[in-house]
Design a protein around this motif. Structure first.
Motif, PDB file in Angstrom:
ATOM      1  N   ALA A 163      -3.805   8.918   4.293  1.00 18.74           N
ATOM      2  CA  ALA A 163      -3.656   7.767   3.393  1.00 18.74           C
ATOM      3  C   ALA A 163      -4.269   6.541   4.048  1.00 18.74           C
ATOM      4  O   ALA A 163      -4.035   6.262   5.225  1.00 18.74           O
ATOM      5  CB  ALA A 163      -2.185   7.523   3.085  1.00 18.74           C
ATOM      6  N   SER A 164      -5.095   5.815   3.290  1.00 18.95           N
ATOM      7  CA  SER A 164      -5.758   4.633   3.831  1.00 18.95           C
ATOM      8  C   SER A 164      -5.884   3.556   2.757  1.00 18.95           C
ATOM      9  O   SER A 164      -6.379   3.818   1.661  1.00 18.95           O
ATOM     10  CB  SER A 164      -7.148   4.984   4.360  1.00 18.95           C
ATOM     11  OG  SER A 164      -7.847   3.835   4.766  1.00 18.95           O
ATOM     12  N   GLU A 165      -5.421   2.358   3.093  1.00 14.01           N
ATOM     13  CA  GLU A 165      -5.541   1.231   2.166  1.00 14.01           C
ATOM     14  C   GLU A 165      -6.986   0.784   2.002  1.00 14.01           C
ATOM     15  O   GLU A 165      -7.323   0.062   1.064  1.00 14.01           O
ATOM     16  CB  GLU A 165      -4.700   0.046   2.672  1.00 14.01           C
ATOM     17  CG  GLU A 165      -3.201   0.290   2.674  1.00 14.01           C
ATOM     18  CD  GLU A 165      -2.597   0.151   1.286  1.00 14.01           C
ATOM     19  OE1 GLU A 165      -3.355  -0.167   0.345  1.00 14.01           O
ATOM     20  OE2 GLU A 165      -1.373   0.364   1.155  1.00 14.01           O
ATOM     21  N   ASP A 166      -7.861   1.222   2.905  1.00 10.87           N
ATOM     22  CA  ASP A 166      -9.259   0.805   2.860  1.00 10.87           C
ATOM     23  C   ASP A 166     -10.084   1.591   1.843  1.00 10.87           C
ATOM     24  O   ASP A 166     -11.260   1.280   1.631  1.00 10.87           O
ATOM     25  CB  ASP A 166      -9.894   0.960   4.241  1.00 10.87           C
ATOM     26  CG  ASP A 166      -9.242   0.061   5.278  1.00 10.87           C
ATOM     27  OD1 ASP A 166      -8.758  -1.022   4.895  1.00 10.87           O
ATOM     28  OD2 ASP A 166      -9.190   0.456   6.460  1.00 10.87           O
ATOM     29  N   VAL A 167      -9.511   2.612   1.251  1.00  7.77           N
ATOM     30  CA  VAL A 167     -10.227   3.430   0.286  1.00  7.77           C
ATOM     31  C   VAL A 167      -9.753   3.073  -1.121  1.00  7.77           C
ATOM     32  O   VAL A 167      -8.544   2.999  -1.381  1.00  7.77           O
ATOM     33  CB  VAL A 167      -9.979   4.934   0.544  1.00  7.77           C
ATOM     34  CG1 VAL A 167     -10.750   5.782  -0.455  1.00  7.77           C
ATOM     35  CG2 VAL A 167     -10.381   5.289   1.965  1.00  7.77           C
ATOM     36  N   ALA A 168     -10.708   2.856  -2.019  1.00  4.72           N
ATOM     37  CA  ALA A 168     -10.361   2.519  -3.393  1.00  4.72           C
ATOM     38  C   ALA A 168      -9.613   3.671  -4.058  1.00  4.72           C
ATOM     39  O   ALA A 168      -9.866   4.846  -3.743  1.00  4.72           O
ATOM     40  CB  ALA A 168     -11.614   2.179  -4.188  1.00  4.72           C
ATOM     41  N   ASP A 169      -8.705   3.348  -4.949  1.00  2.65           N
ATOM     42  CA  ASP A 169      -7.926   4.382  -5.625  1.00  2.65           C
ATOM     43  C   ASP A 169      -8.837   5.231  -6.514  1.00  2.65           C
ATOM     44  O   ASP A 169      -9.728   4.717  -7.183  1.00  2.65           O
ATOM     45  CB  ASP A 169      -6.834   3.732  -6.482  1.00  2.65           C
ATOM     46  CG  ASP A 169      -5.772   4.737  -6.913  1.00  2.65           C
ATOM     47  OD1 ASP A 169      -5.772   5.850  -6.364  1.00  2.65           O
ATOM     48  OD2 ASP A 169      -4.959   4.385  -7.778  1.00  2.65           O
ATOM     49  N   GLY A 170      -8.630   6.542  -6.486  1.00  2.00           N
ATOM     50  CA  GLY A 170      -9.398   7.454  -7.333  1.00  2.00           C
ATOM     51  C   GLY A 170     -10.580   8.110  -6.652  1.00  2.00           C
ATOM     52  O   GLY A 170     -11.221   8.970  -7.246  1.00  2.00           O
ATOM     53  N   ILE A 171     -10.892   7.724  -5.418  1.00  2.00           N
ATOM     54  CA  ILE A 171     -12.006   8.353  -4.693  1.00  2.00           C
ATOM     55  C   ILE A 171     -11.513   8.789  -3.318  1.00  2.00           C
ATOM     56  O   ILE A 171     -10.373   8.490  -2.923  1.00  2.00           O
ATOM     57  CB  ILE A 171     -13.208   7.395  -4.531  1.00  2.00           C
ATOM     58  CG1 ILE A 171     -12.826   6.207  -3.620  1.00  2.00           C
ATOM     59  CG2 ILE A 171     -13.704   6.900  -5.884  1.00  2.00           C
ATOM     60  CD1 ILE A 171     -14.019   5.329  -3.260  1.00  2.00           C
ATOM     61  N   PHE A 172     -12.356   9.507  -2.580  1.00  2.00           N
ATOM     62  CA  PHE A 172     -12.003   9.877  -1.215  1.00  2.00           C
ATOM     63  C   PHE A 172     -13.225   9.730  -0.322  1.00  2.00           C
ATOM     64  O   PHE A 172     -14.369   9.767  -0.788  1.00  2.00           O
ATOM     65  CB  PHE A 172     -11.453  11.309  -1.147  1.00  2.00           C
ATOM     66  CG  PHE A 172     -12.465  12.389  -1.425  1.00  2.00           C
ATOM     67  CD1 PHE A 172     -13.186  12.966  -0.393  1.00  2.00           C
ATOM     68  CD2 PHE A 172     -12.692  12.824  -2.721  1.00  2.00           C
ATOM     69  CE1 PHE A 172     -14.108  13.967  -0.644  1.00  2.00           C
ATOM     70  CE2 PHE A 172     -13.617  13.828  -2.978  1.00  2.00           C
ATOM     71  CZ  PHE A 172     -14.323  14.399  -1.944  1.00  2.00           C
ATOM     72  N   GLN A 173     -12.972   9.568   0.966  1.00  2.00           N
ATOM     73  CA  GLN A 173     -14.037   9.475   1.962  1.00  2.00           C
ATOM     74  C   GLN A 173     -13.855  10.591   2.979  1.00  2.00           C
ATOM     75  O   GLN A 173     -12.730  10.975   3.305  1.00  2.00           O
ATOM     76  CB  GLN A 173     -14.017   8.112   2.662  1.00  2.00           C
ATOM     77  CG  GLN A 173     -14.353   6.945   1.738  1.00  2.00           C
ATOM     78  CD  GLN A 173     -14.353   5.610   2.458  1.00  2.00           C
ATOM     79  OE1 GLN A 173     -13.925   5.511   3.616  1.00  2.00           O
ATOM     80  NE2 GLN A 173     -14.818   4.575   1.777  1.00  2.00           N
TER      81      GLN A 173
END
Length: 276
Positions: A163-173
């Motif tokens: 879980a990362s707050e730096d990633v926009a909701d709905g996508i993954f890195q």
């Protein structure tokens, strides 16, 4: 050591890579028996040689038939003398792990061995048909298999959901610099994914999350630099076991689907179960 298909010789060699003996064949059939948990491997094989002249050299003791077994990961490399009508080779715990290559070799065992096969191409003059001890008479193709547990591990085991707050909701890195492939998602999406991983809906993740992540990993493997990571070893083992070649011509989408056992088919089956 293994003799590469690109090797050249000043004398005729019976091999799948040459037409020195016309359509004659020299090869081996292999059966691999493995106890991955114990690290033990048994190879059972049979040599195929359909030219009577080289076979007579074996019978007279003028030629030696053997099998080279090479495993670079464990630094194992050995030549085993074998019989034409069948052989069994046993390997102890830890001797073979990862990609294993096997090649049959027929070589002259004394000086002055004369090649008299009627199938040898006519453009080889008589002086090229007299061999010295150790000269290669015939080579099989190089056969490979994957030894060890890596190929048996589920693909899901090489992913780490974060879980990362730096990633926009709905996508993954995707992160590849750790032992497991990091899949970073927004905390809200993390809770959703974590909630369905233990349910019948988990197969949705194969095509929506793991499939593009495996494609990303395969693309990175083509460039190199990740060989030390555990995820790389597992995917490499699965590729070897499934016959997937990772190079510049690799179809990433098709290869990833093969490694994940056709995720869309599993998805279809999941919805069929829901209709019943």
């Amino acid at each position: 050591m293994l003799i590469k298909p690109s090797s050249t010789f000043a004398h005729p060699v019976l091999s799948p890579q040459t037409d020195d003996y016309g359509d004659r064949l020299f090869d081996i059939s292999l059966e691999v028996e493995e106890a991955p948990e114990a690290g033990e491997v048994v190879l059972k094989g049979l040599c195929i040689l359909d030219d009577p002249a080289p076979r007579q050299l074996i019978g007279s003791g003028q030629a030696t038939l053997g099998v080279v077994v090479e495993c670079l990961e464990t630094y194992f490399q050995r030549f085993f003398m074998v019989q034409e009508d069948g052989f069994t080779l046993q390997f102890g715990a830890g001797e073979l792990r990862g990609r294993v290559a096997v090649q049959a070799v027929l070589a002259a065992s004394e000086d002055g061995v004369q090649l008299e096969s009627k199938f040898i191409a006519a453009d080889y003059p008589p002086n090229t048909r007299r061999l010295e001890s150790g000269d290669v008479i015939a080579l099989s193709a190089i056969h490979t298999f994957e030894a060890g547990l890596d190929k048996l591990l589920p693909m899901e085991s090489i992913f780490h959901l974060v879980a990362s707050e730096d990633v926009a909701d709905g996508i993954f890195q995707v992160g590849l610099d750790t032992e497991a492939i990091r899949l970073e998602v927004h905390p809200d999406l993390y809770r959703t994914i974590y909630g369905i991983r233990g349910t019948s809906l988990r197969d949705i993740l194969l095509s929506s999350l793991f499939l593009p992540a495996v494609m990303n990993a395969l693309d990175a493997m083509r460039s190199g630099g990740y060989e030390g990571q555990r995820w790389h070893r597992v995917i490499e083992a699965r590729c070897s076991n499934e016959g997937v070649i990772v190079d510049d011509n690799t179809d990433l989408a098709l290869s990833a689907q093969r490694l994940l056992d056709g995720p869309l088919g599993l998805l279809r089956g999941m919805f069929r179960e829901g209709d019943e």
